[in-house]
Design a protein around this motif. Structure first.
Motif, mmCIF file in Angstrom:
data_model
loop_
_atom_site.group_PDB
_atom_site.id
_atom_site.type_symbol
_atom_site.label_atom_id
_atom_site.label_comp_id
_atom_site.label_asym_id
_atom_site.label_seq_id
_atom_site.Cartn_x
_atom_site.Cartn_y
_atom_site.Cartn_z
ATOM 1 N N ASN A 122 0.858 -1.236 -0.053
ATOM 2 C CA ASN A 122 -0.078 -0.089 -0.062
ATOM 3 C C ASN A 122 1.052 1.299 0.008
ATOM 4 N N GLY A 123 1.892 1.225 0.857
ATOM 5 C CA GLY A 123 2.689 2.556 1.013
ATOM 6 C C GLY A 123 3.375 2.415 -0.182
ATOM 7 N N LEU A 124 3.792 1.631 -0.952
ATOM 8 C CA LEU A 124 4.848 1.643 -2.304
ATOM 9 C C LEU A 124 3.793 2.346 -3.268
ATOM 10 N N VAL A 125 2.669 1.946 -3.411
ATOM 11 C CA VAL A 125 1.584 2.269 -4.541
ATOM 12 C C VAL A 125 1.542 3.644 -4.288
ATOM 13 N N ILE A 126 1.408 3.992 -3.047
ATOM 14 C CA ILE A 126 1.092 5.591 -2.720
ATOM 15 C C ILE A 126 2.212 6.466 -2.861
ATOM 16 N N THR A 127 3.371 6.102 -2.445
ATOM 17 C CA THR A 127 4.638 7.172 -2.353
ATOM 18 C C THR A 127 5.166 6.767 -3.714
ATOM 19 N N LYS A 128 5.502 5.717 -4.253
ATOM 20 C CA LYS A 128 6.040 5.754 -5.539
ATOM 21 C C LYS A 128 5.352 5.573 -6.778
ATOM 22 N N GLY A 129 4.256 5.032 -6.624
ATOM 23 C CA GLY A 129 3.050 5.415 -7.669
ATOM 24 C C GLY A 129 2.337 6.492 -7.792
ATOM 25 N N LYS A 130 2.526 7.129 -6.790
ATOM 26 C CA LYS A 130 1.656 8.352 -6.748
ATOM 27 C C LYS A 130 0.037 8.329 -6.794
ATOM 28 N N VAL A 131 -0.405 7.293 -6.462
ATOM 29 C CA VAL A 131 -1.900 6.897 -6.397
ATOM 30 C C VAL A 131 -2.369 7.351 -4.701
ATOM 31 N N PRO A 132 -3.711 8.060 -4.975
ATOM 32 C CA PRO A 132 -4.197 8.350 -3.945
ATOM 33 C C PRO A 132 -4.392 7.439 -2.880
ATOM 34 N N PRO A 133 -4.439 7.661 -1.682
ATOM 35 C CA PRO A 133 -4.417 6.657 -0.510
ATOM 36 C C PRO A 133 -6.042 6.119 -0.843
ATOM 37 N N PHE A 134 -6.926 6.738 -1.148
ATOM 38 C CA PHE A 134 -8.181 6.217 -1.155
ATOM 39 C C PHE A 134 -8.420 5.086 -2.082
ATOM 40 N N ILE A 135 -7.820 5.436 -3.132
ATOM 41 C CA ILE A 135 -7.779 4.460 -4.464
ATOM 42 C C ILE A 135 -6.649 3.299 -4.180
ATOM 43 N N ALA A 136 -5.687 3.524 -3.772
ATOM 44 C CA ALA A 136 -4.695 2.459 -3.453
ATOM 45 C C ALA A 136 -5.281 1.402 -2.523
ATOM 46 N N THR A 137 -5.635 2.037 -1.321
ATOM 47 C CA THR A 137 -5.993 1.004 -0.511
ATOM 48 C C THR A 137 -7.511 0.514 -0.755
ATOM 49 N N LEU A 138 -8.443 1.092 -1.438
ATOM 50 C CA LEU A 138 -9.440 0.251 -1.934
ATOM 51 C C LEU A 138 -9.088 -0.738 -2.895
ATOM 52 N N ALA A 139 -8.239 -0.412 -3.943
ATOM 53 C CA ALA A 139 -7.814 -1.583 -4.636
ATOM 54 C C ALA A 139 -7.228 -2.696 -4.051
ATOM 55 N N MET A 140 -6.455 -2.365 -2.684
ATOM 56 C CA MET A 140 -5.843 -3.350 -1.862
ATOM 57 C C MET A 140 -6.880 -4.235 -1.090
ATOM 58 N N MET A 141 -8.023 -3.504 -0.799
ATOM 59 C CA MET A 141 -9.143 -3.944 -0.006
ATOM 60 C C MET A 141 -9.804 -5.020 -0.932
ATOM 61 N N THR A 142 -10.201 -4.897 -2.256
ATOM 62 C CA THR A 142 -10.528 -5.860 -3.029
ATOM 63 C C THR A 142 -9.601 -6.954 -3.491
ATOM 64 N N MET A 143 -8.409 -6.725 -3.487
ATOM 65 C CA MET A 143 -7.177 -7.758 -3.933
ATOM 66 C C MET A 143 -7.086 -8.822 -2.836
ATOM 67 N N ALA A 144 -6.923 -8.172 -1.453
ATOM 68 C CA ALA A 144 -6.771 -9.023 -0.427
ATOM 69 C C ALA A 144 -7.846 -9.740 -0.152
ATOM 70 N N ARG A 145 -8.981 -9.285 -0.366
ATOM 71 C CA ARG A 145 -10.379 -10.008 0.114
ATOM 72 C C ARG A 145 -10.437 -11.093 -0.957
ATOM 73 N N GLY A 146 -10.105 -10.928 -2.341
ATOM 74 C CA GLY A 146 -10.043 -11.917 -3.331
ATOM 75 C C GLY A 146 -8.921 -13.048 -3.181
ATOM 76 N N GLY A 147 -7.877 -12.432 -2.771
ATOM 77 C CA GLY A 147 -6.725 -13.514 -2.547
ATOM 78 C C GLY A 147 -7.038 -14.537 -1.170
ATOM 79 N N THR A 148 -7.893 -13.890 -0.237
ATOM 80 C CA THR A 148 -8.463 -14.698 0.646
ATOM 81 C C THR A 148 -9.251 -15.765 0.365
ATOM 82 N N LEU A 149 -10.102 -15.511 -0.348
ATOM 83 C CA LEU A 149 -10.952 -16.313 -0.965
ATOM 84 C C LEU A 149 -10.397 -17.502 -1.756
#
Length: 325
Positions: A122-149
């Motif tokens: 999350n931190g890398l995407v936000i700092t190096k990718g310059k993605v807004p925290p809301f978008i970056a962590t929203l994407a991680m929320m979906t990916m991590a939940r999908g990965g869990t399933l």
């Protein structure tokens, strides 16, 4: 050069005002908690019993621990919507390796590393990718939940090593182990934020990132640290909950990020960053825990409980906006 000096001077003045705001919000939260406790003690005699108060602390521990990491993130001016999904991924990862025969301590370490790793991403995407925290962590929320399933096959993972039981169900004297872990986590966070250079840099980054960067603070490193810690605390909460349940359902932590963010905001940490305290977060998490417990004792429908919690969060945000003006 004069422009830089002016910005630094403005930042220092802003920090002094932030200290005053933090203290006001801290007392505001304490007064709110006391009032809620007084009202509930009149409405139900079961509320102020020792057994129930320990239940409140035990139930609050998961949300409180997650809220610690989120406090660091929000203080930097960011947000982390992925902590609930990171909790699920970490818990299922630890349960899977435990099911394979790995001892509980090693399985827990793997779960904690999994959560910290996702927070670091999350931190890398936000700092190096310059993605807004809301978008970056929203994407991680979906990916991590999908990965869990995916890794769980959509089924709860059971058969945990017996060593897991102590962290979620154990007692030290009369105090539940989750409560002790919560206290240790908060003391550690309090020390970082109040006694270390890292803590001062976190506040500086959230107050005025540009001014902080001009003073030589590596703001990207500060954000990386905050998001990694947020992933770690989510994973620690996961170890406690799968221990308590005796299994790791892939649905655990669904919506947990909302309660954790609410605890931080109710505790007086500004969503704009730079203002707040770890003590305030503890009070905020306790307010949510006390409200949930009291409403359950009063047999209030879970539907109405959601409404009450939403109203409390809205009031906290409105007060935060009023202080900011």
């Amino acid at each position: 050069m004069s422009r830089i000096n002016a910005k630094l001077t403005a930042w220092k003045e802003h920090m002094k005002k932030d200290d005053l705001k933090t203290n006001l919000l801290k007392f505001q939260s304490i007064i709110g908690l006391v009032l809620i406790c007084v009202v509930l003690s009149f409405l139900t005699p079961r509320f102020l019993t020792v057994t129930n108060l320990f239940n409140v602390l035990r139930q609050t521990s998961l949300n409180a621990i997650m809220a610690v990491g989120l406090t660091f993130v929000i203080l930097t001016g960011g947000i982390d919507l992925s902590v609930g999904s990171i909790l699920a991924f970490s818990g299922v990862s630890a349960a899977l390796v435990s099911q394979m025969g790995l001892p509980a301590p090693m399985a827990m370490i793997i779960g904690l590393l999994a959560g910290s790793g996702l927070g670091f991403i999350n931190g890398l995407v936000i700092t190096k990718g310059k993605v807004p925290p809301f978008i970056a962590t929203l994407a991680m929320m979906t990916m991590a939940r999908g990965g869990t399933l995916v890794i769980s096959g959509g089924r709860p993972i059971s058969g945990l090593d017996e060593g897991f039981h102590f962290i979620g169900r154990g007692m030290v004297g009369v105090v539940p182990v989750p409560v002790i872990l919560t206290i240790i986590t908060f003391l550690f966070a309090y020390y970082i934020l109040t006694q270390t250079r890292q803590g001062r840099y976190i506040y500086a980054t959230g107050s005025n990132e540009e001014a902080a960067r001009l003073t030589g603070i590596h703001t990207d490193r500060i954000k990386l640290f905050a998001y990694t810690l947020s992933g770690f605390t989510a994973a620690l909460a996961a170890m406690i909950i799968i221990s308590r349940l005796g299994s790791a359902p892939p649905t655990i932590g669904d919506g947990a990020e909302l309660d954790a963010i609410a605890a931080v905001v109710i505790g007086g940490t500004s969503l704009a960053g730079g203002i707040g305290s770890i003590f305030g977060t503890f009070i905020g998490a306790t307010i949510i825990g006390v409200l949930n417990n009291g409403l359950n004792l009063l047999n209030v429908s879970s539907y109405y409980q959601l409404v009450v919690r939403g109203v409390v969060i809205l009031i906290a945000v409105l007060l935060d906006r009023k202080k900011a003006d």
